[in-house]
Motif scaffolding. Sequence first.
Motif, PDB file in Angstrom:
ATOM      1  N   LEU A 158      -6.183   1.184  -4.942  1.00 25.88           N
ATOM      2  CA  LEU A 158      -7.228   0.964  -3.859  1.00 25.88           C
ATOM      3  C   LEU A 158      -7.004   1.611  -2.637  1.00 25.88           C
ATOM      4  O   LEU A 158      -5.889   1.594  -2.011  1.00 25.88           O
ATOM      5  CB  LEU A 158      -7.180  -0.450  -3.560  1.00 25.88           C
ATOM      6  CG  LEU A 158      -7.323  -1.667  -4.769  1.00 25.88           C
ATOM      7  CD1 LEU A 158      -7.443  -2.840  -4.228  1.00 25.88           C
ATOM      8  CD2 LEU A 158      -8.884  -1.164  -5.474  1.00 25.88           C
ATOM      9  N   VAL A 159      -8.020   2.369  -2.185  1.00 28.33           N
ATOM     10  CA  VAL A 159      -7.821   3.429  -1.093  1.00 28.33           C
ATOM     11  C   VAL A 159      -8.504   2.964  -0.158  1.00 28.33           C
ATOM     12  O   VAL A 159      -9.943   3.003  -0.207  1.00 28.33           O
ATOM     13  CB  VAL A 159      -7.815   4.681  -1.442  1.00 28.33           C
ATOM     14  CG1 VAL A 159      -7.653   5.650  -0.245  1.00 28.33           C
ATOM     15  CG2 VAL A 159      -6.692   5.181  -2.376  1.00 28.33           C
ATOM     16  N   GLU A 160      -8.239   2.762   1.026  1.00 34.03           N
ATOM     17  CA  GLU A 160      -9.266   2.233   2.232  1.00 34.03           C
ATOM     18  C   GLU A 160      -9.405   3.170   3.320  1.00 34.03           C
ATOM     19  O   GLU A 160      -8.399   3.960   3.427  1.00 34.03           O
ATOM     20  CB  GLU A 160      -8.745   0.948   2.884  1.00 34.03           C
ATOM     21  CG  GLU A 160      -8.451  -0.460   2.069  1.00 34.03           C
ATOM     22  CD  GLU A 160      -7.229  -0.943   2.136  1.00 34.03           C
ATOM     23  OE1 GLU A 160      -7.077  -2.275   1.754  1.00 34.03           O
ATOM     24  OE2 GLU A 160      -6.309  -0.311   2.742  1.00 34.03           O
ATOM     25  N   SER A 161     -10.488   3.079   4.107  1.00 35.40           N
ATOM     26  CA  SER A 161     -10.707   4.003   5.078  1.00 35.40           C
ATOM     27  C   SER A 161     -11.654   3.221   6.064  1.00 35.40           C
ATOM     28  O   SER A 161     -12.443   2.356   5.723  1.00 35.40           O
ATOM     29  CB  SER A 161     -11.155   5.589   4.598  1.00 35.40           C
ATOM     30  OG  SER A 161     -12.332   5.266   4.143  1.00 35.40           O
ATOM     31  N   GLY A 162     -11.497   3.860   7.313  1.00 36.18           N
ATOM     32  CA  GLY A 162     -12.496   3.276   8.250  1.00 36.18           C
ATOM     33  C   GLY A 162     -11.996   2.437   9.490  1.00 36.18           C
ATOM     34  O   GLY A 162     -13.160   2.022  10.273  1.00 36.18           O
TER      35      GLY A 162
END
Length: 114
Positions: free
Chosen positions: A4-8
Motif C-alpha cells: 500500500l502506497v499513500e500520498s497527500g
Amino acid sequence: QVELVESGGGLVQAGGSLRLSCAASGIINSINTMGWYRQAPGKQRELVATITSRENTNYADSVKGRFTISRGNAKNTVYLQMNSLKPEDTAVYYCYLWSYGDYWGQGTQVTVSS
C-alpha cells in the motif's frame, strides 16, 4: 505480496482541506475492504473511514459530514477527501486493506494548525 502506497498528507490551517490517496498492489481479492485509520501522539490507532468493494462506507462519528472516502476507477485505489479540518484531526493517517488478511500502509502525516 501486497503493498500500500499513500500520498497527500501535509500541513494545513484549520478549516482547510486535504486529499489522501492510497494505491494497493499485489494479489488482492476482488471482494475487499479499504480504508483509513489514524493515530495521534499518545493515542491508540482509530478508525476514520472504510469502504467495501461494493462501495458501502462507514465513518467515525468525529469525521461524518467532513470527510468522504471513495474508490478510484482502478478499484484498488482509495481516497479520503478531508474538508473543514480541525486541529484534533492531526495524526498519522494509515491506509488499510483487508484482503485474505490485514495490510497497512506506511502512514502519512496530517497536521492541522489552529
